[in-house]
Design a protein around this motif. Structure first.
Motif, short mmCIF file in Angstrom:
data_model
loop_
_atom_site.label_atom_id
_atom_site.label_comp_id
_atom_site.label_asym_id
_atom_site.label_seq_id
_atom_site.Cartn_x
_atom_site.Cartn_y
_atom_site.Cartn_z
N GLY A 276 0.81 -1.22 0.00
CA GLY A 276 0.00 0.00 0.00
C GLY A 276 0.84 1.26 0.00
O GLY A 276 1.82 1.38 -0.74
N ALA A 277 0.47 2.20 0.85
CA ALA A 277 1.05 3.54 0.81
C ALA A 277 2.47 3.59 1.36
O ALA A 277 2.76 3.04 2.43
N VAL A 278 3.34 4.23 0.61
CA VAL A 278 4.69 4.54 1.07
C VAL A 278 4.96 6.00 0.74
O VAL A 278 4.25 6.64 -0.05
N THR A 279 5.99 6.54 1.36
CA THR A 279 6.45 7.89 1.04
C THR A 279 7.87 7.78 0.52
O THR A 279 8.73 7.16 1.16
N LEU A 280 8.09 8.35 -0.65
CA LEU A 280 9.42 8.35 -1.25
C LEU A 280 10.12 9.66 -0.91
O LEU A 280 9.51 10.73 -0.98
#
Length: 371
Positions: A276-280
């Motif tokens: 699901g959601a990750v932050t790069l």
């Protein structure tokens, strides 16, 4: 001189149920310049004031050397404070201001003068010893406040945002003076600031705090290159790290949908840790502007602002297909190396990044996902 140790030191202000500082564990070596940094309300000044004895310690201990000073009065801790306000006596000369604490301690006149002159020489104040504070600039007054602390030869310097009242140019000069003098004296120093540039340029090590919790302690370069979590990554660095929302899609992290979508390959060890959601996270200097014929694998974006700083340009762009509320990405470039002298406002450009230069964080927890 001596080192400093916080052992699960905790402070809860009266009327509050939430600690201002949550059981901090921090060891500062003898002679080290330690900077506590973080946003307003993070607990850094409270931590310093616990060391100085100006705040009670509601749990844990504070030690200077091997001595537990948790319940010791401030005057008996052998520390010297430097505050953001100069707190100089306007009717006294520079020399008398610097030597006042020694006079109160009944140090002899000859020794007092010798200590003041030595500190003045270190701080470039020799020619100003007979002047009154009103005849000095802000930077010179702050150096007098430093000199007042130096002449006491304490075990520890405690500095609480001492440069916040100075203009930008004077801050740069004075922070260099403080770092130089501290290195010459070798006195253990705990320095509080909200300015991460000060922290990065002055500290031997930097302790990053948020909401009363110590996030990471390391050298300035290690914090920049190897942040432990999303907060540290976004706080350390100027301009700050670009943080972009993405979704894990197989072995890639996908930024956006349709036009302007961009995919970054992820290591199997990373995709195994999260779905699901990750932050790069991408540092401004890690982005590269692509040439006109080399856009196939780039992220399409519109140039919003170009900040020209001479040797560097900061190009603020918004990726294609994103809304106006999407935070701009900042690309650091060398304008001399770009065709036509660089990007211009309103231009469509393509940017790309080496996957090895992309940091990946779990959006929900803020934890760094390591390959």
């Amino acid at each position: 001189m001596a080192g400093v140790r916080f052992e699960k030191a905790r402070r809860v202000y009266p009327g509050s149920t939430e600690p201002a500082v949550h059981g901090i564990d921090l060891e500062i070596a003898d002679g080290e310049f330690m900077v506590l940094v973080g946003p307003s309300g993070c607990g850094k000044s409270t931590t310093l004031r616990m060391l100085a004895g100006l705040e009670e310690v509601d749990g844990g201990r504070v030690l200077i050397g091997d001595r537990d000073v948790t319940a010791v009065a401030p005057k008996d801790r052998d520390i010297a404070m430097v505050f953001q306000s100069y707190a100089l006596y306007p009717h006294m000369s520079v020399a008398d201001n610097m030597g006042f604490a020694l006079k109160v301690s009944r140090v002899g006149k000859a020794e007092r003068r010798a200590r003041v002159e030595k500190a003045a020489a270190m701080l470039g104040l020799t020619d100003y010893l007979d002047r009154k504070p009103r005849a000095l600039s802000g930077g010179q007054r702050q150096r007098v406040a430093m000199g007042r602390a130096i002449v006491r030869s304490p075990q520890v310097f405690c500095m609480d945002e001492p440069l916040s009242n100075l203009d930008a140019k004077m801050r740069v000069q004075t922070r260099a003076d403080i770092a130089r003098v501290q290195a010459e004296l070798g006195t253990t120093t705990v320095y509080v600031t909200h300015d991460q540039v000060e922290a990065m340029t002055m500290g031997d090590r930097v302790a990053v705090m948020k909401d009363g919790v110590l996030q990471q302690v390391d050298t300035p370069l290690a914090l920049y290159r190897d942040p432990a979590n999303l907060f540290v990554a976004g706080f350390i660095g100027s301009p700050q790290m670009n943080l972009v929302d993405a979704e894990v899609d197989g072995d890639r992290a996908r930024v956006g949908e349709g036009v302007g979508a961009y995919a970054v390959p992820l290591a199997p060890a990373v995709t195994a840790q999260v779905t699901g959601a990750v932050t790069l996270g991408v540092r401004p200097e890690a982005w590269r502007l692509l040439g006109a014929g080399d856009t196939a694998d780039g992220l399409e974006a519109e140039v919003l602002v170009v900040e020209e700083l001479g040797a560097d340009s900061y190009v603020h762009v918004r990726r294609a297909g994103s809304g106006i509320d999407t935070l701009p990405l900042v690309v650091r470039t060398d304008p001399r190396a770009l065709p036509g002298g660089g990007a211009v406002r309103g231009q469509t450009v393509h940017v790309a990044v080496d996957p090895a230069d992309v940091y990946v964080f779990d959006t929900a927890t803020g934890a760094r996902l390591r390959a």
